[in-house]
Design a protein around this motif. Sequence first.
Motif, short mmCIF file in Angstrom:
data_model
loop_
_atom_site.label_atom_id
_atom_site.label_comp_id
_atom_site.label_asym_id
_atom_site.label_seq_id
_atom_site.Cartn_x
_atom_site.Cartn_y
_atom_site.Cartn_z
N MET A 68 0.83 -1.21 0.00
CA MET A 68 0.00 0.00 0.00
C MET A 68 0.87 1.26 0.00
N LYS A 69 1.93 1.24 0.77
CA LYS A 69 2.84 2.40 0.82
C LYS A 69 3.49 2.61 -0.54
N ALA A 70 3.94 1.53 -1.15
CA ALA A 70 4.60 1.63 -2.46
C ALA A 70 3.63 2.17 -3.52
N GLN A 71 2.38 1.75 -3.47
CA GLN A 71 1.39 2.20 -4.44
C GLN A 71 0.99 3.66 -4.20
N PHE A 72 0.97 4.07 -2.96
CA PHE A 72 0.46 5.39 -2.63
C PHE A 72 1.55 6.47 -2.64
N GLU A 73 2.80 6.08 -2.57
CA GLU A 73 3.91 7.04 -2.51
C GLU A 73 3.91 8.01 -3.71
N PRO A 74 3.76 7.52 -4.96
CA PRO A 74 3.73 8.46 -6.09
C PRO A 74 2.56 9.46 -6.01
N ILE A 75 1.43 8.99 -5.52
CA ILE A 75 0.26 9.87 -5.39
C ILE A 75 0.55 10.96 -4.37
N LEU A 76 1.23 10.59 -3.30
CA LEU A 76 1.58 11.56 -2.26
C LEU A 76 2.57 12.60 -2.80
N ARG A 77 3.53 12.17 -3.62
CA ARG A 77 4.51 13.11 -4.19
C ARG A 77 3.81 14.09 -5.14
N GLU A 78 2.79 13.59 -5.86
CA GLU A 78 2.00 14.48 -6.73
C GLU A 78 1.28 15.54 -5.90
N LYS A 79 0.74 15.12 -4.77
CA LYS A 79 0.06 16.07 -3.88
C LYS A 79 1.04 17.14 -3.40
N GLU A 80 2.25 16.71 -3.05
CA GLU A 80 3.27 17.67 -2.60
C GLU A 80 3.60 18.67 -3.70
N ALA A 81 3.72 18.16 -4.95
CA ALA A 81 4.04 19.05 -6.09
C ALA A 81 2.91 20.06 -6.32
N LYS A 82 1.67 19.60 -6.23
CA LYS A 82 0.53 20.51 -6.41
C LYS A 82 0.50 21.57 -5.31
N MET A 83 0.82 21.16 -4.08
CA MET A 83 0.82 22.10 -2.97
C MET A 83 1.93 23.14 -3.15
N LYS A 84 3.08 22.71 -3.66
CA LYS A 84 4.19 23.63 -3.90
C LYS A 84 3.79 24.63 -4.98
N GLU A 85 3.15 24.11 -6.02
CA GLU A 85 2.71 24.96 -7.13
C GLU A 85 1.65 25.97 -6.65
N GLN A 86 0.76 25.52 -5.80
CA GLN A 86 -0.32 26.35 -5.32
C GLN A 86 0.14 27.39 -4.28
N TYR A 87 0.99 26.96 -3.36
CA TYR A 87 1.37 27.85 -2.25
C TYR A 87 2.78 28.42 -2.37
N GLY A 88 3.58 27.92 -3.27
CA GLY A 88 4.91 28.46 -3.49
C GLY A 88 5.96 27.92 -2.52
N GLU A 89 5.57 27.14 -1.58
CA GLU A 89 6.52 26.53 -0.64
C GLU A 89 6.48 25.02 -0.82
N SER A 90 7.62 24.41 -0.48
CA SER A 90 7.61 22.95 -0.57
C SER A 90 7.16 22.36 0.77
N PHE A 91 6.31 21.38 0.65
CA PHE A 91 5.76 20.69 1.82
C PHE A 91 6.18 19.23 1.74
N HIS A 92 6.47 18.69 2.91
CA HIS A 92 6.72 17.24 2.95
C HIS A 92 5.58 16.61 3.74
N VAL A 93 4.87 15.72 3.09
CA VAL A 93 3.75 15.02 3.72
C VAL A 93 4.12 13.54 3.76
N SER A 94 4.02 12.97 4.97
CA SER A 94 4.31 11.54 5.10
C SER A 94 3.00 10.76 4.94
N LEU A 95 3.15 9.50 4.64
CA LEU A 95 1.98 8.64 4.47
C LEU A 95 1.16 8.57 5.77
N GLU A 96 1.84 8.60 6.90
CA GLU A 96 1.16 8.52 8.19
C GLU A 96 0.31 9.76 8.47
#
Length: 193
Positions: free
Chosen positions: A129-157
Amino acid sequence: MGRIKSAWEIALERTDDIEIDVDRIRKNETYEKIRKIAGAYLLAETAENDSLAEKFSDFSDDDLREALTQTVMNKLTLPSDEVMDDRYERVAFILTQIARNESTMELFGQIANFLMQYPIHKKQLIEQMKAQFEPILREKEAKMKEQYGESFHVSLEQDKEFLEILKKNLERLDEQYNATLQDAREQLKGCLA
């Protein structure tokens, strides 16, 4: 005017019909002794099989079968972590005291192997589940960076979506294992009856 009865008199009247089943009390005490001996064996630092067999020799086969069947059934639950101790070998030895044939021991061996696989399958499911969801989480981080201008790190937990999906999958795994375990326990109980 009628006589007023004391609480003691009322209590005595209500208990007149109560009969004490002395045999049942003795049987329950015997079962409790057997379960305590088995429990001490299961929790001991080292397994002393000869000592246990000697202690059980004081009891009838029927009493042992009745008390130890319940002890064995209570020990057949899904483990939360990988089994690194000899718990199933000890339960197997207790089972040898009441098993009527080799097929009962074979069934128990299959159940024990099944139970030892559960934490491994659970861990594998989480990793997949972690392996499958990791790319989706990185996409979310990229969208958040694009939207807010800062980089965010979000963990699966921390990701609610991942946690919900993981919870549902773990519940499904538990349901499947519990259903199979319940059937196996009933078969084993039937072999011991």
